[in-house]
Design a protein around this motif. Structure first.
Motif, PDB file in Angstrom:
ATOM      1  N   LEU A  75       0.820  -1.209   0.000  1.00  0.00           N
ATOM      2  CA  LEU A  75       0.000   0.000   0.000  1.00  0.00           C
ATOM      3  C   LEU A  75       0.858   1.265   0.000  1.00  0.00           C
ATOM      4  O   LEU A  75       0.443   2.306   0.467  1.00  0.00           O
ATOM      5  CB  LEU A  75      -0.941  -0.017   1.209  1.00  0.00           C
ATOM      6  CG  LEU A  75      -1.913  -1.192   1.222  1.00  0.00           C
ATOM      7  CD1 LEU A  75      -2.661  -1.266   2.540  1.00  0.00           C
ATOM      8  CD2 LEU A  75      -2.883  -1.087   0.060  1.00  0.00           C
ATOM      9  N   GLU A  76       2.035   1.136  -0.566  1.00  0.00           N
ATOM     10  CA  GLU A  76       2.959   2.250  -0.660  1.00  0.00           C
ATOM     11  C   GLU A  76       3.048   2.697  -2.120  1.00  0.00           C
ATOM     12  O   GLU A  76       3.104   1.874  -3.025  1.00  0.00           O
ATOM     13  CB  GLU A  76       4.333   1.776  -0.182  1.00  0.00           C
ATOM     14  CG  GLU A  76       5.377   2.845  -0.125  1.00  0.00           C
ATOM     15  CD  GLU A  76       6.705   2.291   0.375  1.00  0.00           C
ATOM     16  OE1 GLU A  76       7.500   1.836  -0.471  1.00  0.00           O
ATOM     17  OE2 GLU A  76       6.916   2.294   1.597  1.00  0.00           O
ATOM     18  N   CYS A  77       3.033   3.998  -2.326  1.00  0.00           N
ATOM     19  CA  CYS A  77       3.175   4.544  -3.677  1.00  0.00           C
ATOM     20  C   CYS A  77       4.621   4.338  -4.131  1.00  0.00           C
ATOM     21  O   CYS A  77       5.557   4.687  -3.407  1.00  0.00           O
ATOM     22  CB  CYS A  77       2.822   6.034  -3.656  1.00  0.00           C
ATOM     23  SG  CYS A  77       3.091   6.858  -5.242  1.00  0.00           S
ATOM     24  N   SER A  78       4.802   3.775  -5.296  1.00  0.00           N
ATOM     25  CA  SER A  78       6.155   3.527  -5.788  1.00  0.00           C
ATOM     26  C   SER A  78       6.819   4.794  -6.332  1.00  0.00           C
ATOM     27  O   SER A  78       7.979   4.761  -6.717  1.00  0.00           O
ATOM     28  CB  SER A  78       6.143   2.433  -6.852  1.00  0.00           C
ATOM     29  OG  SER A  78       5.303   2.803  -7.906  1.00  0.00           O
ATOM     30  N   LEU A  79       6.099   5.910  -6.340  1.00  0.00           N
ATOM     31  CA  LEU A  79       6.692   7.170  -6.788  1.00  0.00           C
ATOM     32  C   LEU A  79       7.173   8.021  -5.612  1.00  0.00           C
ATOM     33  O   LEU A  79       8.258   8.582  -5.649  1.00  0.00           O
ATOM     34  CB  LEU A  79       5.699   7.953  -7.643  1.00  0.00           C
ATOM     35  CG  LEU A  79       5.298   7.264  -8.942  1.00  0.00           C
ATOM     36  CD1 LEU A  79       4.198   8.033  -9.640  1.00  0.00           C
ATOM     37  CD2 LEU A  79       6.500   7.105  -9.844  1.00  0.00           C
ATOM     38  N   CYS A  80       6.376   8.117  -4.547  1.00  0.00           N
ATOM     39  CA  CYS A  80       6.780   8.936  -3.391  1.00  0.00           C
ATOM     40  C   CYS A  80       7.238   8.080  -2.209  1.00  0.00           C
ATOM     41  O   CYS A  80       7.738   8.611  -1.228  1.00  0.00           O
ATOM     42  CB  CYS A  80       5.651   9.873  -2.962  1.00  0.00           C
ATOM     43  SG  CYS A  80       4.223   9.049  -2.214  1.00  0.00           S
ATOM     44  N   TYR A  81       7.050   6.766  -2.294  1.00  0.00           N
ATOM     45  CA  TYR A  81       7.456   5.817  -1.254  1.00  0.00           C
ATOM     46  C   TYR A  81       6.760   6.068   0.091  1.00  0.00           C
ATOM     47  O   TYR A  81       7.326   5.824   1.139  1.00  0.00           O
ATOM     48  CB  TYR A  81       8.979   5.808  -1.078  1.00  0.00           C
ATOM     49  CG  TYR A  81       9.688   5.444  -2.344  1.00  0.00           C
ATOM     50  CD1 TYR A  81       9.646   4.143  -2.840  1.00  0.00           C
ATOM     51  CD2 TYR A  81      10.361   6.415  -3.076  1.00  0.00           C
ATOM     52  CE1 TYR A  81      10.281   3.815  -4.022  1.00  0.00           C
ATOM     53  CE2 TYR A  81      10.998   6.099  -4.260  1.00  0.00           C
ATOM     54  CZ  TYR A  81      10.960   4.797  -4.730  1.00  0.00           C
ATOM     55  OH  TYR A  81      11.586   4.471  -5.903  1.00  0.00           O
ATOM     56  N   ARG A  82       5.540   6.584   0.029  1.00  0.00           N
ATOM     57  CA  ARG A  82       4.746   6.787   1.230  1.00  0.00           C
ATOM     58  C   ARG A  82       3.438   6.033   1.071  1.00  0.00           C
ATOM     59  O   ARG A  82       3.105   5.566  -0.018  1.00  0.00           O
ATOM     60  CB  ARG A  82       4.481   8.277   1.461  1.00  0.00           C
ATOM     61  CG  ARG A  82       5.754   9.051   1.751  1.00  0.00           C
ATOM     62  CD  ARG A  82       5.477  10.472   2.106  1.00  0.00           C
ATOM     63  NE  ARG A  82       5.087  11.218   0.914  1.00  0.00           N
ATOM     64  CZ  ARG A  82       4.821  12.516   0.902  1.00  0.00           C
ATOM     65  NH1 ARG A  82       4.880  13.220   2.007  1.00  0.00           N
ATOM     66  NH2 ARG A  82       4.484  13.129  -0.209  1.00  0.00           N
ATOM     67  N   LEU A  83       2.693   5.959   2.159  1.00  0.00           N
ATOM     68  CA  LEU A  83       1.384   5.324   2.119  1.00  0.00           C
ATOM     69  C   LEU A  83       0.532   6.021   1.059  1.00  0.00           C
ATOM     70  O   LEU A  83       0.581   7.248   0.929  1.00  0.00           O
ATOM     71  CB  LEU A  83       0.727   5.444   3.492  1.00  0.00           C
ATOM     72  CG  LEU A  83      -0.564   4.655   3.710  1.00  0.00           C
ATOM     73  CD1 LEU A  83      -0.272   3.153   3.713  1.00  0.00           C
ATOM     74  CD2 LEU A  83      -1.199   5.056   5.037  1.00  0.00           C
ATOM     75  N   LEU A  84      -0.220   5.251   0.297  1.00  0.00           N
ATOM     76  CA  LEU A  84      -1.045   5.820  -0.764  1.00  0.00           C
ATOM     77  C   LEU A  84      -2.011   6.865  -0.217  1.00  0.00           C
ATOM     78  O   LEU A  84      -2.592   6.688   0.851  1.00  0.00           O
ATOM     79  CB  LEU A  84      -1.852   4.719  -1.451  1.00  0.00           C
ATOM     80  CG  LEU A  84      -1.068   3.737  -2.305  1.00  0.00           C
ATOM     81  CD1 LEU A  84      -1.938   2.532  -2.643  1.00  0.00           C
ATOM     82  CD2 LEU A  84      -0.553   4.398  -3.557  1.00  0.00           C
ATOM     83  N   HIS A  85      -2.175   7.939  -0.961  1.00  0.00           N
ATOM     84  CA  HIS A  85      -3.170   8.956  -0.616  1.00  0.00           C
ATOM     85  C   HIS A  85      -4.007   9.218  -1.862  1.00  0.00           C
ATOM     86  O   HIS A  85      -3.462   9.480  -2.936  1.00  0.00           O
ATOM     87  CB  HIS A  85      -2.511  10.250  -0.154  1.00  0.00           C
ATOM     88  CG  HIS A  85      -3.521  11.282   0.224  1.00  0.00           C
ATOM     89  ND1 HIS A  85      -3.926  12.250  -0.645  1.00  0.00           N
ATOM     90  CD2 HIS A  85      -4.241  11.454   1.355  1.00  0.00           C
ATOM     91  CE1 HIS A  85      -4.840  12.997  -0.055  1.00  0.00           C
ATOM     92  NE2 HIS A  85      -5.055  12.525   1.161  1.00  0.00           N
ATOM     93  N   ASN A  86      -5.309   9.140  -1.729  1.00  0.00           N
ATOM     94  CA  ASN A  86      -6.219   9.238  -2.884  1.00  0.00           C
ATOM     95  C   ASN A  86      -5.714   8.335  -4.012  1.00  0.00           C
ATOM     96  O   ASN A  86      -5.407   8.801  -5.103  1.00  0.00           O
ATOM     97  CB  ASN A  86      -6.347  10.677  -3.362  1.00  0.00           C
ATOM     98  CG  ASN A  86      -7.103  11.543  -2.406  1.00  0.00           C
ATOM     99  OD1 ASN A  86      -7.893  11.062  -1.610  1.00  0.00           O
ATOM    100  ND2 ASN A  86      -6.866  12.837  -2.465  1.00  0.00           N
ATOM    101  N   PRO A  87      -5.619   7.038  -3.732  1.00  0.00           N
ATOM    102  CA  PRO A  87      -5.032   6.126  -4.710  1.00  0.00           C
ATOM    103  C   PRO A  87      -5.842   6.002  -5.999  1.00  0.00           C
ATOM    104  O   PRO A  87      -7.066   5.994  -5.970  1.00  0.00           O
ATOM    105  CB  PRO A  87      -4.988   4.785  -3.969  1.00  0.00           C
ATOM    106  CG  PRO A  87      -6.036   4.895  -2.925  1.00  0.00           C
ATOM    107  CD  PRO A  87      -6.119   6.343  -2.553  1.00  0.00           C
ATOM    108  N   VAL A  88      -5.133   5.952  -7.097  1.00  0.00           N
ATOM    109  CA  VAL A  88      -5.730   5.675  -8.405  1.00  0.00           C
ATOM    110  C   VAL A  88      -5.022   4.454  -8.975  1.00  0.00           C
ATOM    111  O   VAL A  88      -3.849   4.235  -8.707  1.00  0.00           O
ATOM    112  CB  VAL A  88      -5.614   6.882  -9.374  1.00  0.00           C
ATOM    113  CG1 VAL A  88      -6.465   8.033  -8.912  1.00  0.00           C
ATOM    114  CG2 VAL A  88      -4.187   7.322  -9.538  1.00  0.00           C
TER     115      VAL A  88
END
Length: 93
Positions: free
Chosen positions: A2-15
């Motif tokens: 559940l981590e964004c591979s671009l910002c390396y943080r927990l997803l926020h408003n995931p698409v």
């Protein structure tokens, strides 16, 4: 994961892209400003962009809110702080 591979943080408003990868909506938007391909698999997202199908993935939002309540709340707060900083910097110019 559940981590964004671009910002390396927990997803926020995931698409989620048609190729099945999920990113924070803002991270994906910034990435697609430079290239119309998925940042991970490099599949074309031209149709995705043309149809403006960047809807929030509700399943992931619900999962984050339910199982990662504190982390999601903190991530949401980080996002709001970042947007506030951007807004304030734009107004100073």
């Amino acid at each position: 994961e559940l981590e964004c591979s671009l910002c390396y943080r927990l997803l926020h408003n995931p698409v989620t892209t048609p190729c099945g990868h999920s990113f924070c909506s803002m991270c994906l938007e910034r990435s697609l400003d430079h290239c119309d391909r998925c940042p991970l698999c490099k599949n074309s997202l031209a149709d995705y962009l043309a149809e403006r199908r960047n809807f929030i993935t509700l399943f992931l939002c619900n999962l984050l809110e339910h199982y990662y309540t504190n982390e999601y709340r903190e991530r949401k707060s980080q996002y709001q702080e970042e947007m506030s900083d951007l807004y304030n910097n734009d107004n100073e110019i």
